[in-house]
Design a protein around this motif. Structure first.
Motif, PDB file in Angstrom:
ATOM      1  N   GLN A  11     -13.991  51.276  24.399  1.00 19.66           N
ATOM      2  CA  GLN A  11     -13.217  51.589  25.661  1.00 19.66           C
ATOM      3  C   GLN A  11     -11.479  51.207  25.197  1.00 19.66           C
ATOM      4  O   GLN A  11     -11.141  50.201  24.634  1.00 19.66           O
ATOM      5  N   ARG A  23     -11.292  47.476  24.070  1.00 18.14           N
ATOM      6  CA  ARG A  23     -12.505  46.824  23.998  1.00 18.14           C
ATOM      7  C   ARG A  23     -13.317  47.358  22.596  1.00 18.14           C
ATOM      8  O   ARG A  23     -13.759  48.441  22.541  1.00 18.14           O
ATOM      9  N   TYR A  39     -18.852  42.120  23.339  1.00 20.45           N
ATOM     10  CA  TYR A  39     -17.369  42.692  23.555  1.00 20.45           C
ATOM     11  C   TYR A  39     -16.427  41.481  23.307  1.00 20.45           C
ATOM     12  O   TYR A  39     -16.606  40.510  23.242  1.00 20.45           O
ATOM     13  N   HIS A  40     -15.297  42.308  22.703  1.00 24.19           N
ATOM     14  CA  HIS A  40     -14.033  41.539  22.423  1.00 24.19           C
ATOM     15  C   HIS A  40     -12.773  42.415  22.880  1.00 24.19           C
ATOM     16  O   HIS A  40     -12.842  43.541  22.588  1.00 24.19           O
ATOM     17  N   ARG A  41     -12.267  41.961  23.726  1.00 23.22           N
ATOM     18  CA  ARG A  41     -11.024  42.655  24.531  1.00 23.22           C
ATOM     19  C   ARG A  41      -9.458  42.156  23.795  1.00 23.22           C
ATOM     20  O   ARG A  41      -9.572  41.071  23.264  1.00 23.22           O
ATOM     21  N   SER A  43      -5.202  43.517  23.568  1.00 21.81           N
ATOM     22  CA  SER A  43      -4.001  44.584  24.241  1.00 21.81           C
ATOM     23  C   SER A  43      -2.672  44.583  23.408  1.00 21.81           C
ATOM     24  O   SER A  43      -2.581  43.669  22.588  1.00 21.81           O
TER      25      SER A  43
ATOM     26  N   SER B 198     -21.810  49.999  30.786  1.00 21.73           N
ATOM     27  CA  SER B 198     -20.957  49.478  29.847  1.00 21.73           C
ATOM     28  C   SER B 198     -19.610  49.667  30.274  1.00 21.73           C
ATOM     29  O   SER B 198     -18.625  49.099  30.180  1.00 21.73           O
ATOM     30  N   THR B 199     -19.284  50.789  31.096  1.00 20.20           N
ATOM     31  CA  THR B 199     -18.083  51.479  31.722  1.00 20.20           C
ATOM     32  C   THR B 199     -18.476  51.044  33.252  1.00 20.20           C
ATOM     33  O   THR B 199     -19.302  51.897  33.725  1.00 20.20           O
ATOM     34  N   GLU B 213     -19.417  41.744  33.122  1.00 20.52           N
ATOM     35  CA  GLU B 213     -19.256  41.993  31.817  1.00 20.52           C
ATOM     36  C   GLU B 213     -18.760  40.626  31.182  1.00 20.52           C
ATOM     37  O   GLU B 213     -18.125  39.699  32.027  1.00 20.52           O
ATOM     38  N   GLU B 214     -19.174  40.079  30.220  1.00 22.83           N
ATOM     39  CA  GLU B 214     -18.858  38.871  29.486  1.00 22.83           C
ATOM     40  C   GLU B 214     -18.488  39.519  27.957  1.00 22.83           C
ATOM     41  O   GLU B 214     -18.876  40.188  27.338  1.00 22.83           O
ATOM     42  N   GLY B 215     -17.436  38.576  27.569  1.00 22.14           N
ATOM     43  CA  GLY B 215     -17.010  38.738  26.205  1.00 22.14           C
ATOM     44  C   GLY B 215     -16.102  37.991  25.898  1.00 22.14           C
ATOM     45  O   GLY B 215     -15.608  36.956  26.416  1.00 22.14           O
ATOM     46  N   THR B 216     -15.464  38.151  24.504  1.00 23.21           N
ATOM     47  CA  THR B 216     -14.295  37.220  24.135  1.00 23.21           C
ATOM     48  C   THR B 216     -13.074  38.013  24.004  1.00 23.21           C
ATOM     49  O   THR B 216     -12.943  39.522  24.510  1.00 23.21           O
ATOM     50  N   TRP B 217     -11.938  37.539  23.965  1.00 21.09           N
ATOM     51  CA  TRP B 217     -10.597  38.314  24.044  1.00 21.09           C
ATOM     52  C   TRP B 217      -9.733  37.536  23.274  1.00 21.09           C
ATOM     53  O   TRP B 217      -9.822  36.386  22.815  1.00 21.09           O
ATOM     54  N   THR B 218      -8.280  38.194  22.751  1.00 23.45           N
ATOM     55  CA  THR B 218      -7.726  37.537  22.169  1.00 23.45           C
ATOM     56  C   THR B 218      -6.299  37.548  22.831  1.00 23.45           C
ATOM     57  O   THR B 218      -5.505  38.687  23.151  1.00 23.45           O
ATOM     58  N   SER B 220      -2.381  37.313  23.656  1.00 19.83           N
ATOM     59  CA  SER B 220      -1.323  37.671  22.850  1.00 19.83           C
ATOM     60  C   SER B 220      -0.176  37.690  23.684  1.00 19.83           C
ATOM     61  O   SER B 220      -0.003  37.839  25.129  1.00 19.83           O
ATOM     62  N   TYR B 236     -14.237  35.650  28.824  1.00 18.53           N
ATOM     63  CA  TYR B 236     -13.997  35.888  30.120  1.00 18.53           C
ATOM     64  C   TYR B 236     -15.385  36.512  30.539  1.00 18.53           C
ATOM     65  O   TYR B 236     -16.414  36.780  29.784  1.00 18.53           O
ATOM     66  N   SER B 263      -1.196  37.857  27.417  1.00 22.17           N
ATOM     67  CA  SER B 263      -1.967  38.988  28.060  1.00 22.17           C
ATOM     68  C   SER B 263      -3.185  38.532  28.655  1.00 22.17           C
ATOM     69  O   SER B 263      -3.634  37.531  28.191  1.00 22.17           O
ATOM     70  N   LEU B 264      -3.828  39.323  29.962  1.00 18.70           N
ATOM     71  CA  LEU B 264      -5.184  38.935  30.092  1.00 18.70           C
ATOM     72  C   LEU B 264      -6.176  40.080  29.669  1.00 18.70           C
ATOM     73  O   LEU B 264      -5.828  41.248  29.440  1.00 18.70           O
ATOM     74  N   ILE B 266      -8.524  41.699  31.769  1.00 16.26           N
ATOM     75  CA  ILE B 266      -8.757  42.668  32.725  1.00 16.26           C
ATOM     76  C   ILE B 266      -7.558  42.844  33.437  1.00 16.26           C
ATOM     77  O   ILE B 266      -7.054  41.893  33.814  1.00 16.26           O
ATOM     78  N   PRO B 303      -1.597  43.455  32.505  1.00 17.54           N
ATOM     79  CA  PRO B 303      -2.296  42.326  32.980  1.00 17.54           C
ATOM     80  C   PRO B 303      -1.949  40.848  32.070  1.00 17.54           C
ATOM     81  O   PRO B 303      -1.914  41.069  31.002  1.00 17.54           O
TER      82      PRO B 303
END
Lengths: 83, 336
Positions: A11, A23, A39-41, A43, B198-199, B213-218, B220, B236, B263-264, B266, B303
Motif C-alpha cells: 500500500q 505499508r 504490517y509495518h507502516r 512515512s 487488507s485495504t 488493522e494492527e501493525g508496527t510503524w516507525t 519519524s 498501532y 509522523s503518525l 494512519i 498525519p
C-alpha cells in the motif's frame, strides 16, 4: 511442506501535500498458502533522504516530489502552524 | 379421484367343465355380470381410503396403509418429502421444495449430504445454488453456498457467494479454523476471528464496522528539519475510525527551532483528531521542567503528532526536545 517469507509494499498513499505513506506486508506462506501476515507502516515527507527506502516507494517519491511540491512543503513548515 | 381397490377379489373355483352362460351368440361373446358374479366371491369397495393428498401423489408406505405419514411422498408433483411426514408442503413456506424429516436422535434427524472427490485445496465439494428466472426463461444465478476442500482431505471451508450484478462471487468465508473472512480478506486466515480486507472498503453507514488493522510503524520527524530519531519504533491498532498508537524514540542532539512533530501511521481526520498521553519524557540528566501533551492532527496534509506545552497551545521546538526520550500513547479519529 515448505515455508517461505515474503516482504512487499502492499500500500502506498500520497497525500495532497506530497507526503508518501507506505505499508510493508510480511507474509509467511506454507506451500503457497498464506498462514501469517504482519504490517509495518512508515512515512516520508517531500525532500526527505530516500536512503534505504524500498525502490518502488522511492520511485513514487521521485515522481511526486517535484521542485514545486518540495518548495510548498518547506514553505508550510516555515509557517509553523500550531494546533 | 381414481378409485382404489382396498382388497383384491378372489375367484370361486372354476374347473375345465364349468360353463358360464353366454348371452350373446354373435361375433362378440358376452356373459352377464350376474352370471359372472356367481363365480366371484369377496367385495369390490365402493369407496376406499385415499392416500395422503390427491391422486397426483406418489407415496411409499411399507405398511400398505394409505394416508397418515409416509417415508417418501411426492406431493402434487411439487414437493418431495422423505421421513415420517404427512403433507411435506406444509413444512415450508411454499408448495415447491424438499423436506427431510427424522427422529429426535442425532443419527435419525433429517439431513442432506453433498460430496465430491477432491484432491486439491479450494476445489468445490458441494454447492447449493439460488437463482432467479423471469418470464423469458432466462436464468440468473444470484447466490450460492458451497463447501470447498481445505489443505487436507478432512478439512474444508464454507463459502458464501452473492451477486450484486453478474455472476455470484465470494463475499464471506468460514475458514477451516473458524476465521470469518470478509470479501477481500486473507482467504487463508487462521485462528478464530474476523478477517477484514487488507485495504479498507469504507462504508457510509454509521452502524457498519468496516476496518481492522494492527501493525508496527516507525515514527519519524516531519518537522521539516529532517532529524533522525534513534530507537524509533511503535505499534498501532485501527478499529473502524479509531486509531490507538504507541511511539517510542529519542530526539538527536539539535538546536533546530522548528516545532517538534513526528509522523503518525494512519491519516488523521481533519486538523484536530484526538489526544494522548506522554508516558515518558527524559533526557538522561533529570526530569523535564515542562509538561507536554501529544496533539494528533492532519498537518499540512501529513498525519502528524505535534508536541505541545501543557501551559499553552504552543508547540515546543526540536531544540527543546534535544536528546529527550519519548514514549507516547495516542488515540485519534482517522480520516476513513
Amino acid at each position: 511442506m515448505s515455508l517461505t517469507k515474503t516482504k512487499v509494499i502492499d500500500q502506498i498513499t500520497v497525500t495532497e501535500s506530497g507526503a508518501v505513506l507506505y505499508r510493508e506486508a510480511t507474509r509467511i506462506l506454507e506451500d503457497g498458502v498464506e498462514i501469517s501476515k504482519t504490517y509495518h507502516r512508515s512515512s516520508l515527507v517531500p525532500g526527505q533522504d530516500l536512503s534505504g527506502v524500498p525502490s518502488n516507494v522511492a520511485a513514487v517519491c521521485g515522481a511526486v516530489w517535484t521542485a514545486e511540491v518540495v518548495a510548498a512543503y518547506q514553505a508550510a513548515v516555515q509557517q509553523q502552524q500550531q494546533p | 379421484m381414481t378409485t382404489k381397490i382396498s382388497s383384491l377379489p378372489t375367484l370361486a373355483t372354476v374347473t375345465a367343465t364349468t360353463v358360464i352362460p353366454v348371452v350373446d351368440s354373435g361375433a362378440t361373446k358376452r356373459v352377464t355380470a350376474a352370471a359372472l358374479a356367481t363365480y366371484i366371491t369377496g367385495t369390490v369397495a365402493s369407496s376406499v381410503t385415499a392416500p395422503a393428498g390427491s391422486n397426483n401423489h406418489v407415496q411409499y408406505n411399507n405398511s400398505g396403509a394409505f394416508g397418515a405419514t409416509s417415508n417418501f411422498t411426492w406431493e402434487n408433483g411439487t414437493t418431495l418429502g422423505v421421513g415420517g411426514l404427512g403433507s411435506p408442503s406444509t413444512y415450508g413456506d411454499g408448495a415447491y421444495g424438499f423436506v427431510a424429516y427424522g427422529g429426535s436422535t442425532a443419527n435419525t434427524r433429517g439431513h442432506i449430504s453433498l460430496g465430491g472427490n477432491n484432491t486439491t485445496a479450494d476445489e468445490a465439494m458441494g454447492k447449493i445454488h439460488f437463482f432467479n428466472s423471469n418470464s423469458t426463461n432466462a436464468i440468473y444465478r444470484v447466490c450460492a453456498i458451497q463447501a470447498i476442500r481445505g489443505a487436507d482431505n478432512n478439512s474444508g471451508h464454507l463459502v458464501f457467494q452473492t451477486a450484486n450484478s453478474g455472476a455470484p462471487s465470494e463475499v464471506f468465508r468460514l475458514s477451516a479454523t473458524g476465521a470469518a473472512v470478509l470479501r477481500g480478506g486473507t482467504v487463508g486466515a487462521t485462528g478464530v476471528g474476523i478477517a477484514f480486507p487488507s485495504t479498507q472498503v469504507s462504508s457510509s453507514n454509521a452502524n457498519t464496522l468496516d476496518d481492522y488493522e494492527e501493525g508496527t510503524w516507525t515514527p519519524s520527524d516531519v518537522s521539516g528539519a529532517f532529524l533522525t530519531y534513534t530507537g524509533s519504533s511503535g505499534f498501532y491498532i485501527k478499529t473502524g475510525r479509531v486509531v490507538h498508537a504507541y511511539a517510542e524514540f529519542r530526539f538527536p542532539s539539535n538546536s533546530d527551532g522548528n516545532s517538534a512533530r513526528f509522523s503518525l501511521p494512519i491519516p488523521v481526520y481533519s486538523s484536530y483528531g484526538g489526544g494522548g498521553s506522554l508516558n515518558y519524557f527524559y533526557n538522561g540528566s533529570g526530569p523535564p521542567n515542562t509538561v507536554l501533551v501529544p496533539s494528533p492532527q492532519q498537518w499540512n496534509g501529513i498525519p502528524t503528532c505535534t508536541l505541545v506545552a501543557w501551559s499553552g497551545s504552543s508547540g515546543v521546538s526540536n531544540a527543546f526536545c534535544s536528546l529527550y526520550i519519548f514514549r507516547i500513547f495516542i488515540s485519534y479519529y482517522s480520516e476513513t
